[in-house]
Design a protein around this motif. Structure first.
Motif, PDB file in Angstrom:
ATOM      1  N   GLN A  95       0.823  -1.210   0.000  1.00  0.00           N
ATOM      2  CA  GLN A  95       0.000   0.000   0.000  1.00  0.00           C
ATOM      3  C   GLN A  95       0.859   1.263   0.000  1.00  0.00           C
ATOM      4  OE1 GLN A  95      -3.260   0.393  -0.337  1.00  0.00           O
ATOM      5  NE2 GLN A  95      -3.569  -1.816  -0.536  1.00  0.00           N
ATOM      6  N   GLN A  96       1.957   1.232   0.752  1.00  0.00           N
ATOM      7  CA  GLN A  96       2.838   2.404   0.798  1.00  0.00           C
ATOM      8  C   GLN A  96       3.445   2.670  -0.580  1.00  0.00           C
ATOM      9  OE1 GLN A  96       5.574   2.245   4.078  1.00  0.00           O
ATOM     10  NE2 GLN A  96       6.581   4.172   3.550  1.00  0.00           N
ATOM     11  N   THR A  97       3.830   1.588  -1.247  1.00  0.00           N
ATOM     12  CA  THR A  97       4.399   1.729  -2.592  1.00  0.00           C
ATOM     13  C   THR A  97       3.349   2.246  -3.577  1.00  0.00           C
ATOM     14  OG1 THR A  97       5.878  -0.126  -2.119  1.00  0.00           O
ATOM     15  CG2 THR A  97       5.632   0.509  -4.420  1.00  0.00           C
ATOM     16  N   GLN A  98       2.140   1.709  -3.481  1.00  0.00           N
ATOM     17  CA  GLN A  98       1.085   2.156  -4.390  1.00  0.00           C
ATOM     18  C   GLN A  98       0.753   3.626  -4.183  1.00  0.00           C
ATOM     19  OE1 GLN A  98      -2.159  -0.608  -3.757  1.00  0.00           O
ATOM     20  NE2 GLN A  98      -1.380  -2.050  -5.305  1.00  0.00           N
ATOM     21  N   HIS A  99       0.788   4.082  -2.949  1.00  0.00           N
ATOM     22  CA  HIS A  99       0.520   5.500  -2.689  1.00  0.00           C
ATOM     23  C   HIS A  99       1.640   6.376  -3.220  1.00  0.00           C
ATOM     24  CE1 HIS A  99      -2.813   4.253  -0.132  1.00  0.00           C
ATOM     25  NE2 HIS A  99      -3.148   5.521   0.002  1.00  0.00           N
ATOM     26  N   TYR A 100       2.830   5.845  -3.338  1.00  0.00           N
ATOM     27  CA  TYR A 100       3.907   6.623  -3.961  1.00  0.00           C
ATOM     28  C   TYR A 100       3.758   6.636  -5.478  1.00  0.00           C
ATOM     29  CZ  TYR A 100       8.370   7.780  -6.003  1.00  0.00           C
ATOM     30  OH  TYR A 100       9.344   8.341  -6.793  1.00  0.00           O
ATOM     31  N   ILE A 101       3.412   5.488  -6.064  1.00  0.00           N
ATOM     32  CA  ILE A 101       3.323   5.391  -7.525  1.00  0.00           C
ATOM     33  C   ILE A 101       2.139   6.185  -8.068  1.00  0.00           C
ATOM     34  CG2 ILE A 101       2.924   3.779  -9.427  1.00  0.00           C
ATOM     35  CD1 ILE A 101       4.419   1.678  -7.783  1.00  0.00           C
ATOM     36  N   SER A 102       1.013   6.153  -7.368  1.00  0.00           N
ATOM     37  CA  SER A 102      -0.182   6.862  -7.817  1.00  0.00           C
ATOM     38  C   SER A 102      -0.011   8.369  -7.590  1.00  0.00           C
ATOM     39  CB  SER A 102      -1.416   6.358  -7.052  1.00  0.00           C
ATOM     40  OG  SER A 102      -2.505   7.237  -7.238  1.00  0.00           O
ATOM     41  N   LYS A 103      -0.033   9.152  -8.667  1.00  0.00           N
ATOM     42  CA  LYS A 103       0.173  10.591  -8.526  1.00  0.00           C
ATOM     43  C   LYS A 103      -0.880  11.257  -7.626  1.00  0.00           C
ATOM     44  CE  LYS A 103       0.667  14.897 -11.116  1.00  0.00           C
ATOM     45  NZ  LYS A 103       0.687  15.523 -12.460  1.00  0.00           N
ATOM     46  N   PRO A 104      -2.195  10.962  -7.819  1.00  0.00           N
ATOM     47  CA  PRO A 104      -3.188  11.591  -6.931  1.00  0.00           C
ATOM     48  C   PRO A 104      -2.988  11.228  -5.464  1.00  0.00           C
ATOM     49  CG  PRO A 104      -4.255  10.651  -8.858  1.00  0.00           C
ATOM     50  CD  PRO A 104      -2.847  10.155  -8.879  1.00  0.00           C
ATOM     51  N   LYS A 105      -2.685   9.953  -5.215  1.00  0.00           N
ATOM     52  CA  LYS A 105      -2.515   9.527  -3.821  1.00  0.00           C
ATOM     53  C   LYS A 105      -1.266  10.154  -3.211  1.00  0.00           C
ATOM     54  CE  LYS A 105      -4.947   5.090  -4.173  1.00  0.00           C
ATOM     55  NZ  LYS A 105      -4.833   3.614  -4.109  1.00  0.00           N
ATOM     56  N   ARG A 106      -0.198  10.223  -3.999  1.00  0.00           N
ATOM     57  CA  ARG A 106       1.030  10.829  -3.480  1.00  0.00           C
ATOM     58  C   ARG A 106       0.829  12.318  -3.228  1.00  0.00           C
ATOM     59  NH1 ARG A 106       7.064  11.501  -6.260  1.00  0.00           N
ATOM     60  NH2 ARG A 106       7.936  12.569  -4.443  1.00  0.00           N
ATOM     61  N   MET A 107       0.163  12.969  -4.174  1.00  0.00           N
ATOM     62  CA  MET A 107      -0.063  14.412  -4.003  1.00  0.00           C
ATOM     63  C   MET A 107      -0.895  14.696  -2.756  1.00  0.00           C
ATOM     64  SD  MET A 107       1.275  16.669  -5.983  1.00  0.00           S
ATOM     65  CE  MET A 107       0.129  18.030  -5.783  1.00  0.00           C
ATOM     66  N   ALA A 108      -1.886  13.853  -2.503  1.00  0.00           N
ATOM     67  CA  ALA A 108      -2.749  14.082  -1.337  1.00  0.00           C
ATOM     68  C   ALA A 108      -1.919  14.050  -0.049  1.00  0.00           C
ATOM     69  CB  ALA A 108      -3.843  13.025  -1.291  1.00  0.00           C
ATOM     70  N   LEU A 109      -1.007  13.098   0.056  1.00  0.00           N
ATOM     71  CA  LEU A 109      -0.185  13.008   1.263  1.00  0.00           C
ATOM     72  C   LEU A 109       0.868  14.108   1.316  1.00  0.00           C
ATOM     73  CD1 LEU A 109       0.347   9.158   1.677  1.00  0.00           C
ATOM     74  CD2 LEU A 109      -0.746  10.718   3.303  1.00  0.00           C
ATOM     75  N   ALA A 110       1.509  14.370   0.178  1.00  0.00           N
ATOM     76  CA  ALA A 110       2.538  15.420   0.151  1.00  0.00           C
ATOM     77  C   ALA A 110       1.946  16.766   0.560  1.00  0.00           C
ATOM     78  CB  ALA A 110       3.157  15.508  -1.240  1.00  0.00           C
ATOM     79  N   ARG A 111       0.731  17.042   0.067  1.00  0.00           N
ATOM     80  CA  ARG A 111       0.073  18.310   0.405  1.00  0.00           C
ATOM     81  C   ARG A 111      -0.224  18.380   1.904  1.00  0.00           C
ATOM     82  NH1 ARG A 111      -3.624  18.032  -3.151  1.00  0.00           N
ATOM     83  NH2 ARG A 111      -2.706  19.373  -4.740  1.00  0.00           N
ATOM     84  N   LYS A 112      -0.594  17.248   2.495  1.00  0.00           N
ATOM     85  CA  LYS A 112      -0.879  17.222   3.938  1.00  0.00           C
ATOM     86  C   LYS A 112       0.365  17.567   4.755  1.00  0.00           C
ATOM     87  CE  LYS A 112      -5.208  15.693   3.870  1.00  0.00           C
ATOM     88  NZ  LYS A 112      -6.345  16.487   4.410  1.00  0.00           N
ATOM     89  N   PHE A 113       1.515  17.051   4.337  1.00  0.00           N
ATOM     90  CA  PHE A 113       2.746  17.346   5.078  1.00  0.00           C
ATOM     91  C   PHE A 113       3.065  18.844   5.025  1.00  0.00           C
ATOM     92  CE2 PHE A 113       3.851  12.758   4.176  1.00  0.00           C
ATOM     93  CZ  PHE A 113       3.765  12.346   5.497  1.00  0.00           C
ATOM     94  N   VAL A 114       2.877  19.452   3.850  1.00  0.00           N
ATOM     95  CA  VAL A 114       3.172  20.882   3.731  1.00  0.00           C
ATOM     96  C   VAL A 114       2.163  21.696   4.535  1.00  0.00           C
ATOM     97  CG1 VAL A 114       3.454  22.817   2.137  1.00  0.00           C
ATOM     98  CG2 VAL A 114       4.225  20.542   1.462  1.00  0.00           C
ATOM     99  N   GLU A 115       0.895  21.278   4.479  1.00  0.00           N
ATOM    100  CA  GLU A 115      -0.137  21.994   5.246  1.00  0.00           C
ATOM    101  C   GLU A 115       0.171  21.938   6.746  1.00  0.00           C
ATOM    102  OE1 GLU A 115      -3.969  21.174   2.264  1.00  0.00           O
ATOM    103  OE2 GLU A 115      -3.815  20.151   4.195  1.00  0.00           O
ATOM    104  N   GLY A 116       0.551  20.753   7.224  1.00  0.00           N
ATOM    105  CA  GLY A 116       0.869  20.624   8.646  1.00  0.00           C
ATOM    106  C   GLY A 116       2.055  21.469   9.040  1.00  0.00           C
ATOM    107  N   SER A 117       3.075  21.455   8.202  1.00  0.00           N
ATOM    108  CA  SER A 117       4.260  22.259   8.481  1.00  0.00           C
ATOM    109  C   SER A 117       3.921  23.743   8.515  1.00  0.00           C
ATOM    110  CB  SER A 117       5.323  21.978   7.420  1.00  0.00           C
ATOM    111  OG  SER A 117       6.417  22.856   7.563  1.00  0.00           O
ATOM    112  N   ALA A 118       3.187  24.200   7.504  1.00  0.00           N
ATOM    113  CA  ALA A 118       2.848  25.630   7.421  1.00  0.00           C
ATOM    114  C   ALA A 118       1.994  26.066   8.608  1.00  0.00           C
ATOM    115  CB  ALA A 118       2.113  25.912   6.110  1.00  0.00           C
ATOM    116  N   PHE A 119       1.050  25.209   8.998  1.00  0.00           N
ATOM    117  CA  PHE A 119       0.195  25.552  10.141  1.00  0.00           C
ATOM    118  C   PHE A 119       1.040  25.771  11.397  1.00  0.00           C
ATOM    119  CE2 PHE A 119      -2.371  24.723  13.850  1.00  0.00           C
ATOM    120  CZ  PHE A 119      -3.601  25.291  13.559  1.00  0.00           C
ATOM    121  N   ASN A 120       1.987  24.868  11.633  1.00  0.00           N
ATOM    122  CA  ASN A 120       2.801  24.974  12.846  1.00  0.00           C
ATOM    123  C   ASN A 120       3.799  26.131  12.773  1.00  0.00           C
ATOM    124  OD1 ASN A 120       1.508  22.805  14.122  1.00  0.00           O
ATOM    125  ND2 ASN A 120       2.794  21.316  13.055  1.00  0.00           N
ATOM    126  N   LEU A 121       4.256  26.454  11.566  1.00  0.00           N
ATOM    127  CA  LEU A 121       5.096  27.645  11.405  1.00  0.00           C
ATOM    128  C   LEU A 121       4.296  28.898  11.764  1.00  0.00           C
ATOM    129  CD1 LEU A 121       6.800  26.944   7.934  1.00  0.00           C
ATOM    130  CD2 LEU A 121       7.880  26.800  10.153  1.00  0.00           C
TER     131      LEU A 121
END
Length: 335
Positions: A95-121
């Motif tokens: 599942q972790q590999t599939q979430h990396y290979i799938s562009k929509p799934k990867r983007m959804a997680l990558a965006r969450k990391f940036v959102e979390g970082s920005a919120f805490n900044l």
């Protein structure tokens, strides 16, 4: 509860029956003080000085599930010894590999990391804005970048926005620390002034702390979503560290400088790079450890949890997302 041990001095680490024997070397390289570390008390080791050890020791550490993180003279993280993976889970790996290979799934997680970082900044900036530091202009600029995150179409675009957010955030640092310091621009290879040196050292501690917590879950640390997976690096720790650096590292910097626990005399300029002197490194490590052990009242769990445990909880949240049990929501400070 197991603890993290930091080895600053050169020395030799060996197995002594079922415990660890650490012999520090003096300035002449001769064996000096001997310390014993009960193995059941050791969570992981952070090594800043040169370390003599043999394969017998590493076999022992591997069986005990003890990781060793290495840093060079200039405080750069250089690598880790990780015990053989003991929490393998084939379904999660797929599942972790599939979430990396799938562009929509990867983007959804990558965006969450940036959102979390920005919120805490932003949380940090708003805290100081409420105490009379004029950083409103930086808050407004970062909010503009955050508003653009949903429109990013690819990971490099997200990384660009994340870079803009960080650059704006760093521009406000000069108003949050004593006048003895100026951030300038972010320099890492090598850090060229005091604030950059503190930032690099703290980030490496945060990265290693995230890696240690990932290791105790079933996640694969080499498959990441915001940062590009590479050879011989644990890039998922970089993703998680983005969320926690504002709370664990940046607040540490504000504290040690504003309370003068670290002063300009605690740095040394060496061949165009700025590094912390050893006593200052110990101070940063002490404050970082205090921070990891500090507890907050968790809103969902209804109990006190440490910052260190929050990192592991973030791993569990990510696991649930990958297994399609619950959507991942990045940790956002609520206090």
């Amino acid at each position: 509860m197991r603890k993290t041990y930091y080895l600053f001095n050169p020395g030799r680490l060996a197995r002594k029956d079922n415990t660890l024997q650490y012999t520090a070397y003096d300035e002449d390289g001769l064996p000096g003080q001997v310390k014993y570390l009960p193995v059941e008390d050791v969570a992981d080791l952070y090594v800043f000085g040169s370390l003599d050890a043999n394969s017998s020791l590493y076999n022992f550490l591997g069986k005990q599930g003890i990781s060793v993180h290495f840093f060079d003279y200039y405080e750069h993280y250089t690598g880790s010894f990780m015990a053989k993976e003991y929490l393998l889970a084939g379904k999660l790996q797929v599942q972790q590999t599939q979430h990396y290979i799938s562009k929509p799934k990867r983007m959804a997680l990558a965006r969450k990391f940036v959102e979390g970082s920005a919120f805490n900044l932003l949380k940090n900036l708003r805290y100081y804005q409420g105490r009379g530091r004029d950083v409103a202009v930086y808050i407004d600029q970062i909010e503009g970048y955050v508003a653009a995150l949903p429109h990013a179409a690819a990971v490099p675009e997200l990384m660009g926005l994340e870079g803009n957010i960080r650059q704006t955030y760093y521009a406000g640092f000069d108003r949050l620390v004593p006048g003895d310091y100026s951030f300038g621009t972010r320099t890492t290879q090598p850090p060229q002034n005091e604030l950059n040196a503190l930032m690099s050292f703290g980030n490496m501690l945060c990265y290693a702390a995230c890696l240690s917590q990932i290791y105790h879950t079933q996640l694969n640390p080499t498959i990441s979503f915001l940062h590009e997976p590479g050879t011989r690096r644990f890039s998922l720790a970089l993703d998680l560290a983005e969320v926690f650096k504002p709370l664990l590292v940046d607040r540490l910097i504000f504290r040690v400088l504003n309370k003068k626990e670290i002063q300009p005399k605690d740095f040394v300029q060496d061949l165009g790079r700025c590094v912390l002197k050893e006593p200052a490194r110990k101070t940063v490590v002490r404050v970082f450890e205090e921070r990891l052990k500090e507890t907050i009242q968790h809103r969902s769990l209804k109990r006190s949890v440490s910052y260190q445990h929050l990192i592991k909880l973030e791993c569990y949240k990510l696991t649930k997302h990958l297994m399609q049990l619950e959507e991942y929501k990045p940790f956002k400070a609520w206090w």
